[in-house]
Write an enzyme that holds these catalytic residues in place. Structure first.
Site, short mmCIF file in Angstrom:
data_model
loop_
_atom_site.label_atom_id
_atom_site.label_comp_id
_atom_site.label_asym_id
_atom_site.label_seq_id
_atom_site.Cartn_x
_atom_site.Cartn_y
_atom_site.Cartn_z
CE1 TYR A 44 -4.31 0.29 -0.47
CE2 TYR A 44 -4.47 -1.64 0.95
CZ TYR A 44 -4.84 -0.82 0.16
OH TYR A 44 -6.14 -1.13 -0.44
CD GLU A 71 -5.07 4.66 0.54
OE1 GLU A 71 -4.95 5.44 1.73
OE2 GLU A 71 -5.85 3.86 0.38
CG ASP A 85 -7.51 9.84 -24.40
OD1 ASP A 85 -6.32 9.25 -24.46
OD2 ASP A 85 -8.47 9.26 -23.82
CB THR A 89 -3.62 3.62 -22.27
OG1 THR A 89 -3.55 3.66 -23.38
CG2 THR A 89 -5.31 3.74 -21.78
CE LYS A 97 -5.98 1.88 -26.03
NZ LYS A 97 -6.06 2.54 -24.79
NE ARG A 151 -4.70 -4.55 -20.36
CZ ARG A 151 -5.30 -4.15 -21.40
NH1 ARG A 151 -6.05 -3.41 -21.48
NH2 ARG A 151 -4.83 -4.72 -22.56
N1 DSN Z 1 -11.12 0.17 -26.04
C1 DSN Z 1 -9.65 0.93 -26.32
C2 DSN Z 1 -9.59 0.48 -27.93
O1 DSN Z 1 -9.73 -0.61 -28.14
O2 DSN Z 1 -9.50 1.54 -28.67
C3 DSN Z 1 -9.85 2.22 -25.91
O3 DSN Z 1 -9.81 2.07 -24.62
#
Ligand code: DSN
Length: 418
Positions: A53, A55, A200, A226, A229, A235
């Site tokens: 933890y 925080e 984003d 994110t 990707k 993730r």
């Molecule tokens: N669901 C994702 C995508 O496939 O683009 C984005 O969060």
């Protein structure tokens, strides 16, 4: 990755992981939002930091024993700042991209305030104001789309909508848009409208980090992403913002909308950012783009309609209207043949999203497997064969065999013991 203990303790979960490893190995995965993280990232994410933890923030925690958690969080922040030139402040604690966006919204908007973002059915994202998402429920949302003919964002239309609706927040970013996004132009529109500007970059973060796509960092009040990707990390999410918003964002992430940070994931983010700072990562991102371009061209040569005519980034959207197959059926047929894609609405789609008239194809994973342009031509041929013979089980079997053979030549995690 040794899983001997897991094999003994929980054979069912062990078997599912084993089969997932095999699936990732034996199929050509073209999901544009996925990637295969490195073994180093997987090791950090699977580490004992899951026990901790922490925080709060480095040197300001609500728990004892956070000295090593501080080390990895500081590393993740420093490396993210190096990766995204001009980043004044970085928060690496968001559990996901949507939570990163939520932290920004909750920081600067009141319920009922106006958001202008890209239409989900034109390539936007759920968390950019879709009515089925909290962003659509809490705020009054308006959307811009792409031009029917060109398939590209019409910046004059965005300006017109911004003037008309006077949103408090203008959002840039997409899940299914294959062209360069002009962040500078969108920032100017936000300024004219008196709106905050949020970019984003979840899909294109790896391209942005390596100068293969213009960066919004200099222009945007907030940049969210994110990390799993094109960036090829674990993730999770991150927020980059101007120094003036740093305190507000940090307070909103914790204690505002999250409790304990996922220290094991933050450790893995630090590892991924270090990997992304290497010259090979820049070459990798460039190859993702070259592969997507080659695949799009090869599909066009086979008679497919690629929305906007091609791609500048890691993905493309294929319009199957007129090919006698829906996106849903295409996804199923391709998966039977060992090629994994997702059905996707196309701009101005007349079918519901659960059926869709298109498929989305991305090249981050096949590029992680070191496939190059010649393999993209082969993949286009295999896709073509399946979609034009979806009910012919012999063709499907033939393609499945060819997919397996191709995958064998480009292994993943070959040293993972299962
Ligand atoms: N669901 C994702 C995508 O496939 O683009 C984005 O969060």
């Amino acid at each position: 990755m040794n899983m001997n203990e897991l094999k003994k303790t929980d054979p069912e979960v062990y078997k599912a992981i084993e089969e997932e490893i095999r699936r990732e190995q034996d199929k050509i995965v073209l999901i544009a939002s996925e990637n295969y993280a490195s073994r180093a990232v997987l090791e950090a994410q699977g580490s004992v930091f899951t026990n901790k933890y922490a925080e709060g923030y480095p040197d300001r925690r609500y728990y004892g024993g956070c000295e090593y958690a501080d080390v990895v969080e500081k590393l993740a922040i420093e490396r993210a700042k190096e990766l995204f030139t001009g980043a004044e402040h970085v928060n690496v604690q968001p559990h996901s991209g949507t939570q990163a966006n939520m932290a920004v919204y909750f920081s600067v908007l009141k319920p009922g305030d106006r958001i202008l973002g890209m239409n989900l059915s034109h390539g936007g994202h759920l968390s950019h104001g879709a009515h089925v998402n909290f962003s659509g429920a809490f705020y009054e949302t308006f959307s811009y789309g792409v031009d029917r003919e060109t398939g590209m964002i019409d910046y004059d239309e965005v300006r017109r909508l911004a003037k008309q609706y006077r949103p408090k927040l203008l959002l840039a970013g997409a899940s299914a848009y294959s062209r360069i996004i002009d962040f500078k132009a969108l920032a100017a529109i936000a300024r004219e409208a008196g709106a905050y500007f949020l970019a984003d970059i979840a899909h294109i973060a790896g391209l942005v980090a390596t100068d293969n796509h213009p960066s919004p960092v200099a222009y945007a009040d907030f940049v969210t992403s994110t990390t799993h990707k094109t960036l090829r990390g674990p993730r999770g999410g991150i927020i980059i913002c101007k120094a003036e918003y740093a305190r507000m964002i940090d307070k909103m992430v914790f204690p505002g909308i999250q409790g304990g940070p996922l220290v094991h994931v933050i450790a893995a983010k630090a590892v991924a950012f270090r990997e992304a700072l290497r010259p090979e990562f820049r070459r990798y991102q460039l190859q993702i783009i070259k592969n997507a371009g080659e695949l799009a061209d090869a599909l066009v040569r086979k008679g497919f309609r690629v929305i906007s005519g091609g791609t500048d980034n890691h993905m493309m959207l294929i319009d199957l209207t007129g090919m006698n197959i829906t996106g849903k059926d295409a996804e199923t047929a391709l998966d039977r043949a060992g090629i994994t894609v997702n059905k996707n609405a196309i701009p101005y789609d007349e079918k519901p999203a659960s059926v869709a008239s298109g498929i989305r194809i991305g090249t981050p994973i096949v590029t992680s497997r070191r496939m190059k342009e010649p393999e993209m031509v082969i993949i286009a041929d295999l896709i073509d064969r399946v979609l034009k013979n979806k009910d012919n089980s012999e063709t499907i079997k033939h393609v499945r065999d060819r997919v397996k053979a191709l995958c064998k030549r480009f292994p993943v995690y070959e040293d993972i013991e299962i």
